[in-house]
Design a protein around this motif. Structure first.
Motif, PDB file in Angstrom:
ATOM      1  N   ILE A  55      29.292  25.566  77.372  1.00 33.00           N
ATOM      2  CA  ILE A  55      30.629  24.997  77.286  1.00 33.00           C
ATOM      3  C   ILE A  55      31.379  25.245  78.589  1.00 33.00           C
ATOM      4  CG2 ILE A  55      32.786  24.975  75.999  1.00 33.00           C
ATOM      5  CD1 ILE A  55      30.347  23.999  74.425  1.00 33.00           C
ATOM      6  N   ALA A  56      31.848  24.185  79.236  1.00 38.95           N
ATOM      7  CA  ALA A  56      32.551  24.313  80.511  1.00 38.95           C
ATOM      8  C   ALA A  56      34.039  24.582  80.336  1.00 38.95           C
ATOM      9  CB  ALA A  56      32.364  23.034  81.337  1.00 38.95           C
ATOM     10  N   GLU A  57      34.605  24.159  79.220  1.00 35.67           N
ATOM     11  CA  GLU A  57      36.051  24.287  79.017  1.00 35.67           C
ATOM     12  C   GLU A  57      36.349  24.234  77.526  1.00 35.67           C
ATOM     13  OE1 GLU A  57      40.220  22.030  80.439  1.00 35.67           O
ATOM     14  OE2 GLU A  57      38.238  21.161  80.892  1.00 35.67           O
ATOM     15  N   VAL A  58      37.408  24.909  77.123  1.00 37.75           N
ATOM     16  CA  VAL A  58      37.849  24.887  75.730  1.00 37.75           C
ATOM     17  C   VAL A  58      39.292  24.399  75.684  1.00 37.75           C
ATOM     18  CG1 VAL A  58      38.282  26.241  73.649  1.00 37.75           C
ATOM     19  CG2 VAL A  58      36.303  26.777  75.089  1.00 37.75           C
ATOM     20  N   LYS A  59      39.564  23.430  74.798  1.00 38.68           N
ATOM     21  CA  LYS A  59      40.902  22.881  74.629  1.00 38.68           C
ATOM     22  C   LYS A  59      41.348  23.114  73.186  1.00 38.68           C
ATOM     23  CE  LYS A  59      40.414  19.244  78.129  1.00 38.68           C
ATOM     24  NZ  LYS A  59      41.544  19.632  79.013  1.00 38.68           N
TER      25      LYS A  59
ATOM     26  N   PHE B 123      41.238  10.764  75.397  1.00 39.70           N
ATOM     27  CA  PHE B 123      40.159  11.056  76.345  1.00 39.70           C
ATOM     28  C   PHE B 123      39.117   9.943  76.260  1.00 39.70           C
ATOM     29  CE2 PHE B 123      42.073  15.052  75.155  1.00 39.70           C
ATOM     30  CZ  PHE B 123      42.150  15.771  76.354  1.00 39.70           C
ATOM     31  N   TYR B 124      39.174   8.995  77.210  1.00 41.33           N
ATOM     32  CA  TYR B 124      38.169   7.940  77.278  1.00 41.33           C
ATOM     33  C   TYR B 124      36.908   8.465  77.945  1.00 41.33           C
ATOM     34  CZ  TYR B 124      41.513   4.309  75.895  1.00 41.33           C
ATOM     35  OH  TYR B 124      42.411   3.538  75.205  1.00 41.33           O
ATOM     36  N   GLU B 125      35.791   7.788  77.681  1.00 39.50           N
ATOM     37  CA  GLU B 125      34.482   8.169  78.233  1.00 39.50           C
ATOM     38  C   GLU B 125      34.184   9.646  77.975  1.00 39.50           C
ATOM     39  OE1 GLU B 125      33.350   5.494  81.874  1.00 39.50           O
ATOM     40  OE2 GLU B 125      35.352   6.314  82.239  1.00 39.50           O
ATOM     41  N   THR B 126      34.557  10.080  76.782  1.00 40.57           N
ATOM     42  CA  THR B 126      34.333  11.472  76.371  1.00 40.57           C
ATOM     43  C   THR B 126      33.805  11.463  74.942  1.00 40.57           C
ATOM     44  OG1 THR B 126      36.230  12.094  77.769  1.00 40.57           O
ATOM     45  CG2 THR B 126      35.396  13.768  76.249  1.00 40.57           C
ATOM     46  N   PRO B 127      32.553  11.125  74.773  1.00 44.37           N
ATOM     47  CA  PRO B 127      32.019  10.991  73.407  1.00 44.37           C
ATOM     48  C   PRO B 127      31.864  12.322  72.700  1.00 44.37           C
ATOM     49  CG  PRO B 127      30.275  10.733  75.022  1.00 44.37           C
ATOM     50  CD  PRO B 127      31.545  10.782  75.804  1.00 44.37           C
ATOM     51  N   ALA B 128      32.190  12.317  71.411  1.00 41.60           N
ATOM     52  CA  ALA B 128      31.914  13.474  70.574  1.00 41.60           C
ATOM     53  C   ALA B 128      30.408  13.584  70.367  1.00 41.60           C
ATOM     54  CB  ALA B 128      32.627  13.323  69.237  1.00 41.60           C
TER      55      ALA B 128
ATOM     56  N   VAL C 259      35.110  20.112  67.793  1.00 38.60           N
ATOM     57  CA  VAL C 259      34.128  19.135  68.269  1.00 38.60           C
ATOM     58  C   VAL C 259      33.728  19.498  69.687  1.00 38.60           C
ATOM     59  CG1 VAL C 259      33.708  16.697  68.766  1.00 38.60           C
ATOM     60  CG2 VAL C 259      35.229  17.329  66.894  1.00 38.60           C
ATOM     61  N   ILE C 260      32.479  19.301  70.000  1.00 43.86           N
ATOM     62  CA  ILE C 260      32.028  19.401  71.387  1.00 43.86           C
ATOM     63  C   ILE C 260      31.783  17.996  71.903  1.00 43.86           C
ATOM     64  CG2 ILE C 260      30.252  20.269  72.947  1.00 43.86           C
ATOM     65  CD1 ILE C 260      29.760  22.532  70.982  1.00 43.86           C
ATOM     66  N   ALA C 261      32.396  17.691  73.041  1.00 38.31           N
ATOM     67  CA  ALA C 261      32.297  16.360  73.648  1.00 38.31           C
ATOM     68  C   ALA C 261      31.752  16.479  75.063  1.00 38.31           C
ATOM     69  CB  ALA C 261      33.659  15.675  73.650  1.00 38.31           C
ATOM     70  N   LYS C 262      31.306  15.350  75.585  1.00 37.09           N
ATOM     71  CA  LYS C 262      30.696  15.330  76.915  1.00 37.09           C
ATOM     72  C   LYS C 262      31.531  14.494  77.861  1.00 37.09           C
ATOM     73  CE  LYS C 262      26.090  14.891  79.007  1.00 37.09           C
ATOM     74  NZ  LYS C 262      24.689  14.487  78.737  1.00 37.09           N
TER      75      LYS C 262
ATOM     76  N   GLY D 286      29.169  15.047  82.899  1.00 38.97           N
ATOM     77  CA  GLY D 286      28.043  15.655  82.211  1.00 38.97           C
ATOM     78  C   GLY D 286      28.315  17.043  81.679  1.00 38.97           C
ATOM     79  N   GLN D 287      29.573  17.477  81.700  1.00 40.29           N
ATOM     80  CA  GLN D 287      29.927  18.793  81.190  1.00 40.29           C
ATOM     81  C   GLN D 287      30.335  18.704  79.719  1.00 40.29           C
ATOM     82  OE1 GLN D 287      33.039  19.925  84.023  1.00 40.29           O
ATOM     83  NE2 GLN D 287      31.585  21.324  85.009  1.00 40.29           N
ATOM     84  N   TYR D 288      30.102  19.786  79.002  1.00 38.80           N
ATOM     85  CA  TYR D 288      30.510  19.850  77.610  1.00 38.80           C
ATOM     86  C   TYR D 288      31.851  20.569  77.494  1.00 38.80           C
ATOM     87  CZ  TYR D 288      25.872  18.273  76.207  1.00 38.80           C
ATOM     88  OH  TYR D 288      24.734  17.537  76.019  1.00 38.80           O
ATOM     89  N   VAL D 289      32.751  19.946  76.754  1.00 38.98           N
ATOM     90  CA  VAL D 289      34.076  20.513  76.521  1.00 38.98           C
ATOM     91  C   VAL D 289      34.233  20.743  75.026  1.00 38.98           C
ATOM     92  CG1 VAL D 289      36.566  20.151  76.704  1.00 38.98           C
ATOM     93  CG2 VAL D 289      35.045  19.367  78.532  1.00 38.98           C
ATOM     94  N   GLN D 290      34.709  21.917  74.671  1.00 45.89           N
ATOM     95  CA  GLN D 290      34.925  22.248  73.269  1.00 45.89           C
ATOM     96  C   GLN D 290      36.385  21.966  72.900  1.00 45.89           C
ATOM     97  OE1 GLN D 290      33.142  25.849  71.761  1.00 45.89           O
ATOM     98  NE2 GLN D 290      34.976  26.342  70.554  1.00 45.89           N
ATOM     99  N   PHE D 291      36.584  21.099  71.925  1.00 45.92           N
ATOM    100  CA  PHE D 291      37.918  20.772  71.433  1.00 45.92           C
ATOM    101  C   PHE D 291      38.102  21.466  70.086  1.00 45.92           C
ATOM    102  CE2 PHE D 291      37.044  17.461  74.436  1.00 45.92           C
ATOM    103  CZ  PHE D 291      38.273  17.059  74.949  1.00 45.92           C
ATOM    104  N   ASN D 292      38.831  22.561  70.080  1.00 44.92           N
ATOM    105  CA  ASN D 292      39.098  23.246  68.821  1.00 44.92           C
ATOM    106  C   ASN D 292      40.142  22.482  68.024  1.00 44.92           C
ATOM    107  OD1 ASN D 292      37.291  25.327  69.309  1.00 44.92           O
ATOM    108  ND2 ASN D 292      38.820  26.618  70.320  1.00 44.92           N
ATOM    109  N   ALA D 293      39.972  22.460  66.719  1.00 50.67           N
ATOM    110  CA  ALA D 293      40.852  21.690  65.839  1.00 50.67           C
ATOM    111  C   ALA D 293      41.312  22.604  64.708  1.00 50.67           C
ATOM    112  CB  ALA D 293      40.126  20.465  65.297  1.00 50.67           C
TER     113      ALA D 293
END
Length: 550
Positions: free
Chosen positions: A79-83, A235-240, A254-257, A261-268
């Motif tokens: 995971i490169a970043e967490v939001k 967030f366009y071009e950021t598929p779950a 959700v983890i999106a890309k 090519g980096q994975y970003v974790q979106f906490n909900a």
């Protein structure tokens, strides 16, 4: 005699508009049994064992454009970043934009993850009952009759009646909410269908039509409204790619890309809403889930080429389950061998099968007509029209939005044409005597004022007498897949293990199931987009705590 060369008519768009995994993260093993768990224990999974037979061993020679599957089966750890957000919405079509607007106006911080570089938009009619458009036009729909018809025709009573009733009962409120939202930014909507009885079937005037704007013109205003509260990030071009599931079974993100090519974790904090659409552009999934006959399509008309079933797979991976196979889909007649469609054939012209025999009531709804055509030898038929077609059209389709001349243009674009029926029979390789007998019988029934063979209303029949004679090789057109993850009446995704809601996970639109089984009912107009609006509106209010689940 001549063979018309195929071309795509300028009317094409308008005529058709009216479809495993492991736990989410390392160290997060869900207590509910997903499909990977079933495989490990030796239990059978319908996704792995179902084989859908066909009497003709169909192998389609034409498939839709393949999209890119974003779902990732193996646990993602880099995971490169967490939001941080209250709610994450996966997908930015009509369903996703509506639920985001409902959440935002009720105070939630929302992230919308969209696979493509823009929002997804198809169609132009949205089902509602008891809204102000219907009220202004004096159209009142009996809700109980409507629900009963939908339960019997769409699902053969396999559908979730609570979900359907929730949709029906809240749709008017949701439509008025949408109209307040878009205001005077769009053309005034109208009703797209006259309520009428044809051949014992009620054609429901349930569709509020945004035909001048299409969904492509409506969705931007919904998104503007969602973002006007300053709490919605898109967030366009950021598929779950993968859901985050805790040991308790709760979905917390959700983890999106990203495009890099980096994975970003979106906490909900409050939940995740799947609104990823269908799987029209995933050939492997189409083969697995649909009837072979339903795959014998001449055209695939869903314009979102990235609808690949990502939400379906993410839901299955955390313990959800789908509508049982085979899935049904939203189809039309009028497909041509050149992978387009001819709008004029949406009319009730005479149909004969490959043996030259009439086989159907041509006045039935489009989905039934498509099913009947698909059930013939070779999953196709011949649509027959004579030289008086311009005189027939105003009578059999008086409310068509296109002139008879425009409709004839679409028919001539892809047909066989001959001066005699014998020549036409030879061109289409149908036995002439059988064809002539079928036409003579059809004409006699028209003259007698009653179709004793199939029950087509005489007003909808077009006799075949006057040269030149036209024949179009007609098959199915595919619009959308409409089955998906089974849900409660409040669109909560159900667990395969205990048939209770998976905490924190919702599915709306064509990624959701529980509403269609047998067919997508075209005589119950615009339910596909209708459920996107209504359940998006309702789910947003439930998650926000504005109302309690039923």
């Amino acid at each position: 005699m001549e063979k018309k060369i195929s071309r795509r008519s300028f009317l094409a768009g308008g005529m058709a508009a009216g479809m495993l995994g492991a736990a989410s993260l390392a160290g997060c093993a869900p207590k509910m049994k997903g499909e990977a768990d079933l495989a490990a224990t030796g239990e059978s999974s319908s996704r792995e064992t179902t084989v859908i037979p066909s009497s003709e061993n169909f192998e389609p020679d034409y498939w839709p454009e393949e999209g890119t599957v974003a779902f990732v089966k193996d646990p993602i750890t880099d995971i490169a970043e967490v939001k941080e957000y209250d709610v994450v919405v996966c997908g930015c079509g009509f369903a996703g934009s509506c639920v985001a607007a409902s959440l935002a106006e009720n105070g939630k911080q929302v992230a919308i993850l969209e696979k493509r570089a823009t929002y997804g938009a198809n169609g132009y009619s949205v089902a509602a009952i008891g809204d102000r458009v219907h009220n202004a036009m004096g159209v009142e729909i009996d809700k109980d009759r409507f629900v009963s018809d939908m339960m019997s025709t769409a699902g053969g009573y396999r559908a979730n009646e609570g979900l359907i009733r929730n949709f029906v009962n809240r749709s008017g409120e949701a439509m008025d909410w949408l109209l307040d939202m878009v205001g005077d930014k769009i053309s005034e909507p109208t009703l797209g269908t006259r309520q009428m009885e044809i051949g014992g079937i009620t054609w429901w005037a349930s569709d509020v039509s945004f035909v001048n704007d299409q969904m492509a013109g409506v969705i931007p205003h919904v998104l503007d409204y969602a973002q006007s509260f300053g709490s919605t990030d898109l967030f366009y071009e950021t598929p779950a790619c993968q859901l985050i599931q805790e040991e308790t079974g709760e979905i917390t993100g959700v983890i999106a890309k990203t495009t890099e090519g980096q994975y970003v974790q979106f906490n909900a904090k409050d939940g995740v809403v799947l609104a990823t659409g269908g799987y029209e552009h995933n050939v492997e999934r189409l083969r697995k889930c649909l009837r072979p006959r339903d795959l014998m399509c001449a055209a695939w008309l869903n314009m979102n080429s990235e609808n690949t079933g990502d939400g379906h797979e993410m839901g299955l991976a955390v313990g959800g389950f789908e509508d049982e196979y085979p899935h049904c889909s939203c189809t039309d007649p009028s497909g041509t061998p050149n992978h387009t469609f001819f709008g004029a054939a949406m009319n009730s012209f005479l149909r004969v099968n490959a043996q030259g025999e009439r086989f159907m009531n041509e006045g039935i709804p489009f989905d039934y007509r498509a099913n009947s055509i698909g059930n013939q030898i070779g999953a196709h038929c011949w649509t027959l029209v004579d030289g008086d077609v311009l005189e027939h059209l105003p009578r059999i389709n008086p409310t068509a939005p296109y002139t008879p001349e425009e409709q004839l243009e679409t028919l001539e674009a892809d047909c066989f044409k001959a001066d005699t029926l014998e020549e036409l029979a030879e061109m289409i390789e149908v036995d002439y005597e059988t064809l002539q007998k079928s036409i003579d019988r059809y004409n006699a029934l028209f003259d007698a004022g009653q179709d004793e063979d199939f029950g087509t209303p005489v007003v909808s029949m077009a006799p075949v007498r006057t040269p030149p004679f036209y024949a179009v090789n007609e098959s199915i057109v595919h619009l959308a897949t409409v089955c998906g993850l089974q849900v409660t009446k409040n669109s909560e995704v159900l667990s395969l293990q205990n048939r209770r809601p998976i905490p924190g996970l919702y599915a709306i639109g064509n990624v959701s199931g529980s509403m269609f089984s047998t067919t997508y009912p075209h005589h119950i107009s615009a339910v596909s987009l209708g459920r996107c609006l209504t359940m998006g509106y309702v789910v947003g209010r439930i998650i926000s705590g504005v109302e309690q689940p039923l």
